[in-house]
Design a protein around this motif. Structure first.
Motif, PDB file in Angstrom:
ATOM      1  N   ILE A  14      43.167  36.788  29.574  1.00 59.54           N
ATOM      2  CA  ILE A  14      42.077  36.744  30.154  1.00 59.54           C
ATOM      3  C   ILE A  14      40.798  37.864  29.811  1.00 59.54           C
ATOM      4  N   GLY A  15      39.941  37.258  29.354  1.00 58.64           N
ATOM      5  CA  GLY A  15      38.673  38.285  28.818  1.00 58.64           C
ATOM      6  C   GLY A  15      38.588  38.057  27.266  1.00 58.64           C
ATOM      7  N   GLY A  17      36.525  40.106  25.512  1.00 56.98           N
ATOM      8  CA  GLY A  17      35.997  41.274  24.605  1.00 56.98           C
ATOM      9  C   GLY A  17      36.749  41.881  23.756  1.00 56.98           C
ATOM     10  N   PHE A  40      40.493  33.085  27.872  1.00 57.85           N
ATOM     11  CA  PHE A  40      39.501  32.729  29.093  1.00 57.85           C
ATOM     12  C   PHE A  40      38.441  33.611  29.018  1.00 57.85           C
ATOM     13  N   GLY A  46      32.771  38.890  23.397  1.00 60.24           N
ATOM     14  CA  GLY A  46      32.300  40.210  23.055  1.00 60.24           C
ATOM     15  C   GLY A  46      32.362  41.286  24.379  1.00 60.24           C
ATOM     16  N   ALA A  61      23.400  46.769  22.524  1.00 57.15           N
ATOM     17  CA  ALA A  61      22.934  47.033  23.772  1.00 57.15           C
ATOM     18  C   ALA A  61      24.422  47.586  24.611  1.00 57.15           C
ATOM     19  N   GLY A  62      25.621  47.426  24.170  1.00 55.72           N
ATOM     20  CA  GLY A  62      26.795  48.177  24.868  1.00 55.72           C
ATOM     21  C   GLY A  62      27.370  48.886  23.624  1.00 55.72           C
ATOM     22  N   GLY A  63      28.837  48.817  23.504  1.00 57.19           N
ATOM     23  CA  GLY A  63      29.317  49.716  22.599  1.00 57.19           C
ATOM     24  C   GLY A  63      28.671  49.620  21.278  1.00 57.19           C
ATOM     25  N   THR A 247      35.712  30.753  34.471  1.00 58.53           N
ATOM     26  CA  THR A 247      36.369  32.141  35.287  1.00 58.53           C
ATOM     27  C   THR A 247      37.508  32.053  36.081  1.00 58.53           C
ATOM     28  N   ALA A 288      42.906  41.298  29.976  1.00 61.85           N
ATOM     29  CA  ALA A 288      41.987  42.039  29.504  1.00 61.85           C
ATOM     30  C   ALA A 288      40.486  42.194  29.937  1.00 61.85           C
ATOM     31  N   TRP A 407      24.722  48.023  33.096  1.00 62.25           N
ATOM     32  CA  TRP A 407      26.115  47.597  33.003  1.00 62.25           C
ATOM     33  C   TRP A 407      26.896  48.384  33.831  1.00 62.25           C
ATOM     34  N   TYR A 410      31.804  51.908  32.287  1.00 63.96           N
ATOM     35  CA  TYR A 410      33.308  52.430  31.950  1.00 63.96           C
ATOM     36  C   TYR A 410      33.506  53.259  33.437  1.00 63.96           C
ATOM     37  N   ASN A 432      43.301  46.995  30.652  1.00 64.82           N
ATOM     38  CA  ASN A 432      42.145  48.100  30.867  1.00 64.82           C
ATOM     39  C   ASN A 432      42.302  49.488  31.560  1.00 64.82           C
ATOM     40  N   GLU A 435      41.377  52.383  29.863  1.00 61.98           N
ATOM     41  CA  GLU A 435      39.923  52.913  30.106  1.00 61.98           C
ATOM     42  C   GLU A 435      40.024  54.154  31.073  1.00 61.98           C
ATOM     43  N   ALA A 440      36.716  53.121  25.132  1.00 60.63           N
ATOM     44  CA  ALA A 440      36.054  52.895  23.806  1.00 60.63           C
ATOM     45  C   ALA A 440      36.739  51.608  23.271  1.00 60.63           C
TER      46      ALA A 440
HETATM   47  C1  LIG Z   1      26.460  50.700  27.378  1.00 58.82           C
HETATM   48  C2  LIG Z   1      27.689  51.058  26.635  1.00 58.82           C
HETATM   49  C3  LIG Z   1      27.742  51.539  25.514  1.00 58.82           C
HETATM   50  C4  LIG Z   1      29.149  51.917  25.049  1.00 58.82           C
HETATM   51  N1  LIG Z   1      29.170  52.592  23.947  1.00 58.82           N
HETATM   52  C5  LIG Z   1      30.337  52.600  23.262  1.00 58.82           C
HETATM   53  C6  LIG Z   1      30.399  53.140  21.832  1.00 58.82           C
HETATM   54  O1  LIG Z   1      29.385  53.646  21.332  1.00 58.82           O
HETATM   55  N2  LIG Z   1      31.838  53.072  21.250  1.00 58.82           N
HETATM   56  C7  LIG Z   1      32.854  52.686  21.790  1.00 58.82           C
HETATM   57  O2  LIG Z   1      33.797  52.784  21.148  1.00 58.82           O
HETATM   58  N3  LIG Z   1      32.744  52.254  23.190  1.00 58.82           N
HETATM   59  C8  LIG Z   1      31.461  51.976  23.906  1.00 58.82           C
HETATM   60  N4  LIG Z   1      31.383  51.502  25.158  1.00 58.82           N
HETATM   61  C9  LIG Z   1      32.697  51.292  25.546  1.00 58.82           C
HETATM   62  C10 LIG Z   1      33.001  49.810  24.965  1.00 58.82           C
HETATM   63  O3  LIG Z   1      31.915  49.126  24.883  1.00 58.82           O
HETATM   64  C11 LIG Z   1      34.079  49.319  26.138  1.00 58.82           C
HETATM   65  O4  LIG Z   1      35.308  50.368  26.229  1.00 58.82           O
HETATM   66  C12 LIG Z   1      35.135  47.950  25.285  1.00 58.82           C
HETATM   67  O5  LIG Z   1      34.125  47.112  24.833  1.00 58.82           O
HETATM   68  C13 LIG Z   1      35.697  47.350  26.534  1.00 58.82           C
HETATM   69  O6  LIG Z   1      36.329  46.162  26.135  1.00 58.82           O
HETATM   70  P1  LIG Z   1      37.158  45.223  26.626  1.00 58.82           P
HETATM   71  O7  LIG Z   1      37.554  44.022  26.131  1.00 58.82           O
HETATM   72  O8  LIG Z   1      38.446  46.147  27.420  1.00 58.82           O
HETATM   73  O9  LIG Z   1      36.499  44.653  28.219  1.00 58.82           O
HETATM   74  P2  LIG Z   1      35.141  43.653  28.202  1.00 58.82           P
HETATM   75  O10 LIG Z   1      34.164  44.247  27.032  1.00 58.82           O
HETATM   76  O11 LIG Z   1      34.660  44.214  29.493  1.00 58.82           O
HETATM   77  O12 LIG Z   1      35.770  42.359  28.212  1.00 58.82           O
HETATM   78  C14 LIG Z   1      36.239  41.668  29.458  1.00 58.82           C
HETATM   79  C15 LIG Z   1      35.716  40.324  29.248  1.00 58.82           C
HETATM   80  O13 LIG Z   1      36.425  39.509  30.526  1.00 58.82           O
HETATM   81  C16 LIG Z   1      35.528  38.445  30.805  1.00 58.82           C
HETATM   82  N5  LIG Z   1      36.101  38.501  32.455  1.00 58.82           N
HETATM   83  C17 LIG Z   1      36.123  39.376  33.339  1.00 58.82           C
HETATM   84  N6  LIG Z   1      36.501  38.619  34.457  1.00 58.82           N
HETATM   85  C18 LIG Z   1      36.755  37.317  33.868  1.00 58.82           C
HETATM   86  C19 LIG Z   1      37.690  36.248  34.690  1.00 58.82           C
HETATM   87  N7  LIG Z   1      38.025  36.333  36.003  1.00 58.82           N
HETATM   88  N8  LIG Z   1      37.762  35.053  33.976  1.00 58.82           N
HETATM   89  C20 LIG Z   1      37.554  35.027  32.817  1.00 58.82           C
HETATM   90  N9  LIG Z   1      36.748  36.214  32.047  1.00 58.82           N
HETATM   91  C21 LIG Z   1      36.538  37.304  32.579  1.00 58.82           C
HETATM   92  C22 LIG Z   1      34.386  39.586  30.957  1.00 58.82           C
HETATM   93  O14 LIG Z   1      33.016  38.376  30.964  1.00 58.82           O
HETATM   94  C23 LIG Z   1      34.532  40.172  29.439  1.00 58.82           C
HETATM   95  O15 LIG Z   1      33.784  39.584  28.384  1.00 58.82           O
HETATM   96  C24 LIG Z   1      30.192  51.354  25.643  1.00 58.82           C
HETATM   97  C25 LIG Z   1      29.992  50.284  26.886  1.00 58.82           C
HETATM   98  C26 LIG Z   1      28.744  50.322  27.243  1.00 58.82           C
HETATM   99  C27 LIG Z   1      28.645  49.391  28.500  1.00 58.82           C
END
Ligand SMILES: Cc1cc2nc3c(=O)[nH]c(=O)nc-3n(C[C@H](O)[C@H](O)[C@H](O)COP(=O)(O)OP(=O)(O)OC[C@H]3O[C@@H](n4cnc5c(N)ncnc54)[C@H](O)[C@@H]3O)c2cc1C
Ligand SMILES: CC(C)=CCC/C(C)=C/CC/C(C)=C/CSC[C@H](N)C(=O)O
Length: 479
Positions: A14-15, A17, A40, A46, A61-63, A247, A288, A407, A410, A432, A435, A440
């Motif tokens: 799930i997720g 990213g 999902f 992303g 705009a994010g990571g 979702t 995730a 956003w 974190y 997660n 985190e 990161a």
């Molecule tokens: C502005 C900003 C700057 C950053 N800069 C850096 C950086 O320079 N370097 C670095 O290493 N890290 C950086 N980070 C942190 C990094 O981006 C995150 O730690 C990382 O991208 C998290 O990835 P993830 O896959 O764990 O979570 P996410 O990317 O949040 O992925 C989770 C996904 O799950 C989906 N989702 C949520 N709920 C549901 C649901 N119920 N059903 C289906 N899908 C769902 C969401 O839509 C999302 O796409 C930054 C973050 C931000 C916001």
């Protein structure tokens, strides 16, 4: 356990990213080609890796930045055939709301002398200190390449750096660095601004995320040409997982009769998609995405024991992209033509309404020169709240366009903190929680590989590959 000797039929992630897509990639590596992997995603592949378009060009705009020793990210870029643009950093200044407490010079040697003059050997000692932490942190790659996994985030951290790492979780970066002998002035004028630009908080965040944040100010940081999110789309493709745009609303434990007699426990995942409300059954589920109401809102039904509920607070960070001319006089420059900084970090001062401001280059860039800061450029401003018109007029002497991305970026780090569990139920894994150690891209990839390995070892009953003590010593003698 005998039912688990055969490969699982279906796994849900799930997720989509970096956590979810790298999980799909590692799950495929471990479980082989026959298992069906569904990923999902309720929004865009992303997740927090996303670009924003400003006047026809895309910007992170994010990571945004990746450390040269983030080996999973490096590996992904290599196997996916992606590339890294050349990076030219501009000059940095640190502003305290009244004046610049430090300004880099275009002469490298002058910058070094200034650093020595202001902070003595603190900067050099800090580099060594961060390097020592990174050195231990990098043991994870050795453990994971030998397929070892951990059932708790604290266990993983302990296997890397023992009690020292656990202690870092329970102390602020301020306290951690003071105990390590760094001066208060250095912590206030250099460490705090780095915490603010990277995590939007001050030195009250835990020592471990603080050290990661300092690593995020190292040299040699990189990003992916075309946008970091390309790693996620690439991993999804490479994993041959099926992307389900929808979702997820709930997960429920179900017992089903087996053809061969007896029963099997499965997880029913309910989700809303363009085709309506649907359900599907899975042997294993990896979550995730941060589990809180504002970010994912997933209900766990019919579990005994109950699955823990999370109300963890994520920190709001606003990234504002402005194509315009910076107002150097706002930062105390009487003669704007002398302004030469490409990034401004800030110390803690209630009067300041921004955490940082810096010139950014488009993600398509290959050899772009760092723009003349006084000319029109695209600036990225990080702030806690959206910028008002008045604030925009203070920061910029003129601007042509503004784009804003809000956003829940974190965790809002506070002490003391126990990390959320990795195992939410027999075969439901949560990525997660990591985190809370540090958020990161690489941390999500590490959590993803750990969850893929852990689910595999649980499935096949390989208890000797989970939570092994003294791994560092053990692997020293292994080829
Ligand atoms: C502005 C900003 C700057 C950053 N800069 C850096 C950086 O320079 N370097 C670095 O290493 N890290 C950086 N980070 C942190 C990094 O981006 C995150 O730690 C990382 O991208 C998290 O990835 P993830 O896959 O764990 O979570 P996410 O990317 O949040 O992925 C989770 C996904 O799950 C989906 N989702 C949520 N709920 C549901 C649901 N119920 N059903 C289906 N899908 C769902 C969401 O839509 C999302 O796409 C930054 C973050 C931000 C916001
Ligand atoms: C996980 C390890 C060992 C290192 C990662 C170091 C790193 C890249 C830290 C940065 C983390 C972060 C959340 C940065 C946010 S802001 C980034 C940048 N300043 C920007 O302008 O977008």
């Amino acid at each position: 356990a005998s039912e688990l000797r055969y490969p699982p039929g279906k796994i849900a992630v799930i997720g989509a990213g970096i956590g979810g897509t790298s999980a799909a990639y590692f799950l495929r590596q471990k479980f082989g080609k026959d298992v069906r992997i569904d990923v999902f995603e309720k929004g865009t592949v992303g997740g927090r890796l996303a670009t924003i378009n400003v006047e026809g060009k895309d910007y992170e705009a994010g990571g945004a930045i990746i450390h040269p020793l983030n080996l999973h990210m490096k590996h992904f870029v290599k196997v996916l055939g992606l590339s890294v643009p050349e990076n030219r950093d501009g000059l940095l200044g640190i502003y305290n709301g009244e004046e610049f407490v430090f300004e880099e010079s275009s002469w490298y040697i002058i910058s070094i002398l200034k650093l020595l003059w202001h902070y003595g050997f603190n900067p050099v000692r800090m580099n060594i200190w961060v390097e020592e932490i990174l050195d231990k942190f990098m043991r994870i790659y050795r453990y994971q390449s030998h397929d070892y996994s951990f059932s708790s985030t604290e266990g993983l951290l302990h296997a890397l750096g023992g009690n020292d790492f656990i202690q870092m979780l329970n102390r602020t970066i301020d306290e951690t660095m003071q105990k390590a002998g760094f001066s208060q002035k250095f912590i206030y004028e250099v460490v705090t601004p780095v915490m603010r630009v990277n995590y939007g908080q001050g030195t009250n965040i835990n020592g471990f995320v603080g050290a990661v944040s300092l690593a995020g100010a190292d040299s040699g940081l990189w990003s992916v040409k075309g946008g970091n999110k390309l790693v996620c789309t690439g991993l999804l493709y490479a994993s041959k997982a099926q992307l389900i745009s929808g979702t997820v609303t709930s997960i429920e434990e179900r017992t089903r009769p087996k053809r061969t007699g007896g029963t099997v426990k499965l997880y029913e995942v309910s989700y809303n998609s363009a085709s309506g409300s649907m359900t599907d059954m899975y042997d294993i589920v990896l979550i995730a995405t941060p589990l809180n109401r504002k970010m994912s809102n997933i209900t766990f039904r019919n579990f005994n024991p109950l699955v823990a509920q999370f109300s963890d607070h994520y920190h709001q960070t606003v990234a504002t992209f402005v194509h315009g001319r910076i107002n150097a006089s706002f930062f105390g420059y009487k003669d704007p033509s002398r302004f030469h900084l490409a990034s401004i970090f800030t110390t803690e001062n209630p009067k300041l309404f921004i955490n940082s401001i810096g010139v950014v280059s488009p993600v398509q860039n290959t050899h772009e020169e760092v723009k003349q800061p006084m000319g029109p450029a695209v600036w990225k401003v990080f702030s806690k709240e959206p910028l008002t018109k008045e604030q925009m007029n203070l920061l910029f002497s003129s601007y042509e366009s503004v784009k804003e991305k809000k956003w829940l970026a974190y965790p809002h780090y506070s002490l003391p903190k126990k990390c959320p569990p990795i195992i939410l139920h027999d075969r439901i894994y949560y990525l997660n929680g990591i985190e809370w150690v540090a958020s990161a891209m690489e941390m999500s990839a590490i959590a993803a590989k750990n969850a893929a390995l852990l689910s595999y070892h649980h499935w096949y009953g390989n208890v000797n590959m989970i939570d092994q003590e003294d791994l560092n010593e053990k692997l020293k003698t292994e080829l």
